[in-house]
Motif scaffolding. Structure first.
Motif, PDB file in Angstrom:
ATOM      1  N   LEU A 253     -25.011  39.603 -40.838  1.00 39.20           N
ATOM      2  CA  LEU A 253     -23.794  38.846 -40.540  1.00 39.20           C
ATOM      3  C   LEU A 253     -24.003  37.361 -40.798  1.00 39.20           C
ATOM      4  O   LEU A 253     -23.201  36.713 -41.499  1.00 39.20           O
ATOM      5  N   LEU A 254     -25.076  36.794 -40.248  1.00 41.83           N
ATOM      6  CA  LEU A 254     -25.315  35.355 -40.361  1.00 41.83           C
ATOM      7  C   LEU A 254     -25.531  34.938 -41.812  1.00 41.83           C
ATOM      8  O   LEU A 254     -24.974  33.931 -42.276  1.00 41.83           O
ATOM      9  N   GLU A 255     -26.356  35.694 -42.542  1.00 41.86           N
ATOM     10  CA  GLU A 255     -26.648  35.328 -43.930  1.00 41.86           C
ATOM     11  C   GLU A 255     -25.432  35.562 -44.822  1.00 41.86           C
ATOM     12  O   GLU A 255     -25.112  34.733 -45.684  1.00 41.86           O
ATOM     13  N   GLY A 256     -24.751  36.696 -44.627  1.00 48.60           N
ATOM     14  CA  GLY A 256     -23.581  36.969 -45.439  1.00 48.60           C
ATOM     15  C   GLY A 256     -22.471  35.969 -45.187  1.00 48.60           C
ATOM     16  O   GLY A 256     -21.795  35.514 -46.125  1.00 48.60           O
ATOM     17  N   HIS A 257     -22.279  35.594 -43.929  1.00 52.57           N
ATOM     18  CA  HIS A 257     -21.257  34.605 -43.571  1.00 52.57           C
ATOM     19  C   HIS A 257     -21.553  33.268 -44.245  1.00 52.57           C
ATOM     20  O   HIS A 257     -20.645  32.609 -44.786  1.00 52.57           O
ATOM     21  N   ALA A 258     -22.825  32.864 -44.253  1.00 54.11           N
ATOM     22  CA  ALA A 258     -23.193  31.599 -44.888  1.00 54.11           C
ATOM     23  C   ALA A 258     -22.961  31.655 -46.395  1.00 54.11           C
ATOM     24  O   ALA A 258     -22.512  30.669 -47.001  1.00 54.11           O
ATOM     25  N   ASP A 259     -23.262  32.790 -47.024  1.00 56.12           N
ATOM     26  CA  ASP A 259     -23.010  32.917 -48.455  1.00 56.12           C
ATOM     27  C   ASP A 259     -21.516  32.863 -48.764  1.00 56.12           C
ATOM     28  O   ASP A 259     -21.091  32.254 -49.750  1.00 56.12           O
ATOM     29  N   VAL A 260     -20.711  33.507 -47.925  1.00 58.06           N
ATOM     30  CA  VAL A 260     -19.260  33.478 -48.134  1.00 58.06           C
ATOM     31  C   VAL A 260     -18.733  32.053 -47.995  1.00 58.06           C
ATOM     32  O   VAL A 260     -17.878  31.605 -48.783  1.00 58.06           O
ATOM     33  N   VAL A 312     -20.435  41.178 -48.262  1.00 59.05           N
ATOM     34  CA  VAL A 312     -19.414  42.206 -48.466  1.00 59.05           C
ATOM     35  C   VAL A 312     -18.684  42.487 -47.159  1.00 59.05           C
ATOM     36  O   VAL A 312     -17.447  42.613 -47.119  1.00 59.05           O
ATOM     37  N   PHE A 313     -19.429  42.576 -46.047  1.00 59.98           N
ATOM     38  CA  PHE A 313     -18.829  42.824 -44.737  1.00 59.98           C
ATOM     39  C   PHE A 313     -17.857  41.710 -44.363  1.00 59.98           C
ATOM     40  O   PHE A 313     -16.715  41.967 -43.942  1.00 59.98           O
ATOM     41  N   VAL A 314     -18.296  40.458 -44.491  1.00 61.74           N
ATOM     42  CA  VAL A 314     -17.459  39.331 -44.081  1.00 61.74           C
ATOM     43  C   VAL A 314     -16.186  39.292 -44.911  1.00 61.74           C
ATOM     44  O   VAL A 314     -15.072  39.134 -44.372  1.00 61.74           O
ATOM     45  N   ARG A 315     -16.313  39.442 -46.218  1.00 66.45           N
ATOM     46  CA  ARG A 315     -15.123  39.381 -47.079  1.00 66.45           C
ATOM     47  C   ARG A 315     -14.153  40.518 -46.750  1.00 66.45           C
ATOM     48  O   ARG A 315     -12.932  40.304 -46.705  1.00 66.45           O
ATOM     49  N   ALA A 316     -14.687  41.719 -46.517  1.00 70.54           N
ATOM     50  CA  ALA A 316     -13.819  42.861 -46.211  1.00 70.54           C
ATOM     51  C   ALA A 316     -13.104  42.656 -44.878  1.00 70.54           C
ATOM     52  O   ALA A 316     -11.903  42.953 -44.745  1.00 70.54           O
ATOM     53  N   ALA A 317     -13.825  42.145 -43.877  1.00 67.61           N
ATOM     54  CA  ALA A 317     -13.217  41.924 -42.560  1.00 67.61           C
ATOM     55  C   ALA A 317     -12.150  40.838 -42.628  1.00 67.61           C
ATOM     56  O   ALA A 317     -11.064  40.969 -42.044  1.00 67.61           O
ATOM     57  N   VAL A 318     -12.455  39.759 -43.349  1.00 64.66           N
ATOM     58  CA  VAL A 318     -11.478  38.674 -43.478  1.00 64.66           C
ATOM     59  C   VAL A 318     -10.239  39.155 -44.230  1.00 64.66           C
ATOM     60  O   VAL A 318      -9.104  38.818 -43.875  1.00 64.66           O
ATOM     61  N   ASP A 319     -10.432  39.950 -45.269  1.00 68.08           N
ATOM     62  CA  ASP A 319      -9.292  40.497 -46.019  1.00 68.08           C
ATOM     63  C   ASP A 319      -8.402  41.350 -45.116  1.00 68.08           C
ATOM     64  O   ASP A 319      -7.174  41.369 -45.273  1.00 68.08           O
ATOM     65  N   LYS A 320      -9.027  42.048 -44.172  1.00 67.76           N
ATOM     66  CA  LYS A 320      -8.279  42.977 -43.317  1.00 67.76           C
ATOM     67  C   LYS A 320      -7.581  42.267 -42.156  1.00 67.76           C
ATOM     68  O   LYS A 320      -6.411  42.544 -41.855  1.00 67.76           O
ATOM     69  N   VAL A 321      -8.287  41.351 -41.466  1.00 70.25           N
ATOM     70  CA  VAL A 321      -7.740  40.764 -40.232  1.00 70.25           C
ATOM     71  C   VAL A 321      -7.648  39.245 -40.271  1.00 70.25           C
ATOM     72  O   VAL A 321      -7.281  38.623 -39.274  1.00 70.25           O
ATOM     73  N   GLY A 322      -7.968  38.640 -41.407  1.00 72.96           N
ATOM     74  CA  GLY A 322      -7.894  37.187 -41.516  1.00 72.96           C
ATOM     75  C   GLY A 322      -9.100  36.510 -40.878  1.00 72.96           C
ATOM     76  O   GLY A 322      -9.878  37.144 -40.154  1.00 72.96           O
ATOM     77  N   MET A 323      -9.247  35.202 -41.138  1.00 72.06           N
ATOM     78  CA  MET A 323     -10.398  34.483 -40.603  1.00 72.06           C
ATOM     79  C   MET A 323     -10.372  34.438 -39.081  1.00 72.06           C
ATOM     80  O   MET A 323     -11.409  34.592 -38.422  1.00 72.06           O
ATOM     81  N   ASP A 324      -9.193  34.244 -38.494  1.00 75.42           N
ATOM     82  CA  ASP A 324      -9.119  34.213 -37.034  1.00 75.42           C
ATOM     83  C   ASP A 324      -9.526  35.564 -36.446  1.00 75.42           C
ATOM     84  O   ASP A 324     -10.229  35.619 -35.423  1.00 75.42           O
ATOM     85  N   GLY A 325      -9.080  36.643 -37.078  1.00 75.24           N
ATOM     86  CA  GLY A 325      -9.469  37.973 -36.598  1.00 75.24           C
ATOM     87  C   GLY A 325     -10.947  38.224 -36.778  1.00 75.24           C
ATOM     88  O   GLY A 325     -11.607  38.791 -35.896  1.00 75.24           O
ATOM     89  N   PHE A 326     -11.480  37.780 -37.899  1.00 74.42           N
ATOM     90  CA  PHE A 326     -12.919  37.925 -38.116  1.00 74.42           C
ATOM     91  C   PHE A 326     -13.711  37.163 -37.067  1.00 74.42           C
ATOM     92  O   PHE A 326     -14.758  37.622 -36.601  1.00 74.42           O
ATOM     93  N   ASN A 327     -13.228  35.994 -36.659  1.00 70.78           N
ATOM     94  CA  ASN A 327     -13.971  35.158 -35.710  1.00 70.78           C
ATOM     95  C   ASN A 327     -14.129  35.802 -34.342  1.00 70.78           C
ATOM     96  O   ASN A 327     -14.869  35.288 -33.497  1.00 70.78           O
ATOM     97  N   ALA A 328     -13.473  36.937 -34.128  1.00 69.09           N
ATOM     98  CA  ALA A 328     -13.742  37.696 -32.902  1.00 69.09           C
ATOM     99  C   ALA A 328     -15.192  38.136 -32.835  1.00 69.09           C
ATOM    100  O   ALA A 328     -15.708  38.442 -31.751  1.00 69.09           O
ATOM    101  N   VAL A 329     -15.854  38.137 -33.989  1.00 68.83           N
ATOM    102  CA  VAL A 329     -17.261  38.550 -34.028  1.00 68.83           C
ATOM    103  C   VAL A 329     -18.137  37.625 -33.190  1.00 68.83           C
ATOM    104  O   VAL A 329     -19.208  38.021 -32.703  1.00 68.83           O
ATOM    105  N   TRP A 330     -17.673  36.372 -32.978  1.00 61.15           N
ATOM    106  CA  TRP A 330     -18.466  35.385 -32.245  1.00 61.15           C
ATOM    107  C   TRP A 330     -18.151  35.375 -30.751  1.00 61.15           C
ATOM    108  O   TRP A 330     -18.713  34.575 -30.012  1.00 61.15           O
TER     109      TRP A 330
END
Length: 354
Positions: A253-260, A312-330
């Protein structure tokens, strides 16, 4: 020196590790004094600039510079990581010493030096590869981790790739500053990772002598093509594998998020970001048989998979629920993706968002 670090010094000569690693790693590319000063200043400015860029893109708000940015040379990176390893491994080595009994003076002196050389060799190899690193476990009053940018390695790679130095330095800063933001904007993350590391280390039952024997066998198996695993496999009991899978999920998650983030922000502020990404991705594959062997042993191939799968995970999650929805991960540890969810983002979306 902390109590844990002092305890680990009885089994690992950390000063020797630093000397060996610093001797093996070399100084890096030739630069004039003016070029070195310019690179240091530009990296510091790039880290400062990246803070707001990361915030605008992700919505994560980092605390003020409670995690300092240090631009270091290769020996500086090696010293910082030896200090970190000494602190993290201290409780494990103390427990192994208690189980086995304290070694005699000569045995302790020889054993700690042998281990120091082994650790130093590993740090020497890594010290020429790492461009930057956020150290969440650095613990000083008023500081919440620290960000290390390894100037000689950044200059070396930008030259190797034929990249625009200004673009490449900001690109690296975006990735590494994203890590600083992750940990300072999500204050529970450091302790969560520390807890997971503690679970892994507390379950190690291997006698130090047996561990060295296992290490030699692992080296032989990988070199002979009978295994493609890393040294981490030496600690992979069923219980540890479960925790390692949780760590893998977090790190992906951390590395993929930074790459995105670095690729998402990049086109707006880095004109040559597409060329840099293409060339850098190719470089990550490693060159030469020895380089590939060491990457496998040290788990760097697994780290490359973390970048790829996590992005891939971050992009797919953001595509599905948006950045605000993805930020639920934190929001808390329960919202972090498992290793299985990293590979199938729909599972995470269904679990967290219903």
């Amino acid at each position: 020196m902390s109590e844990g670090a002092a305890g680990s010094a009885r089994m690992v000569d950390w000063d020797l590790a630093v000397r060996v690693g610093s001797r093996l790693v070399g100084e890096g590319p030739r630069v004039s004094r003016r070029e070195a000063a310019d690179a240091v200043a530009e990296l510091r400015a790039g880290a400062d600039r990246s803070t707001q860029l990361v915030r605008d893109y992700t919505g994560l708000v980092a605390t003020e510079r409670s995690a300092p940015v240090l631009v270091v040379d290769r020996p500086g990176w090696i010293q910082a990581n030896a200090d970190g390893f000494a602190t993290i491994m201290g409780p494990l080595l103390d427990r192994l010493t208690e189980k086995k009994g304290p070694p005699g003076g000569l045995t302790q002196a020889i054993g700690s030096r042998v281990t120091g050389v082994e650790v130093g060799t590993m740090l020497g190899f890594l010290g020429s590869k790492v461009l930057g690193q956020f150290d969440p476990f650095h613990d000083q009053p008023g500081e919440q981790g620290r960000l290390l940018l390894v100037a000689p390695n950044i200059v070396h790679v930008e030259r190797e790739l034929g990249a625009d130095p200004h673009d490449f330095r900001l690109w690296v800063c975006l990735h590494e500053e994203t890590h600083r933001v992750q940990f300072t904007a999500v204050p529970w993350m450091t302790e969560h990772l520390r807890s997971l590391m503690g679970e892994i280390l507390s379950s190690v039952q291997t006698d130090p002598a047996e561990l060295v024997g296992d290490l030699v066998r692992k080296l032989g198996d990988v070199r002979g093509g009978r295994s493609d695993g890393s040294l981490l496999d030496l600690f992979a009991s069923p219980e540890q594998k479960a925790v390692i899978d949780r760590v893998t999920g977090v790190m992906s998650l951390l590395e993929g998020h930074a790459d995105v983030v670095m690729d998402g922000v990049g086109p707006e502020v880095i004109p040559s970001v597409a060329q840099i990404r293409r060339k850098f991705t190719e470089r990550r594959k490693g060159v030469g048989a020895l380089d590939r062997l060491l990457r496998r042993l040290l788990g760097l191939d697994q780290k490359m998979a973390q970048y790829r799968d996590g992005a891939v995970f971050v992009r797919a999650a953001v595509d599905k629920v948006g950045m605000d929805g993805f930020n639920a991960v934190w929001a808390g540890p329960d919202n972090l993706p498992s290793k299985a969810e990293i590979l199938d983002p729909a599972l995470w979306v269904a679990r967290v968002h219903g």
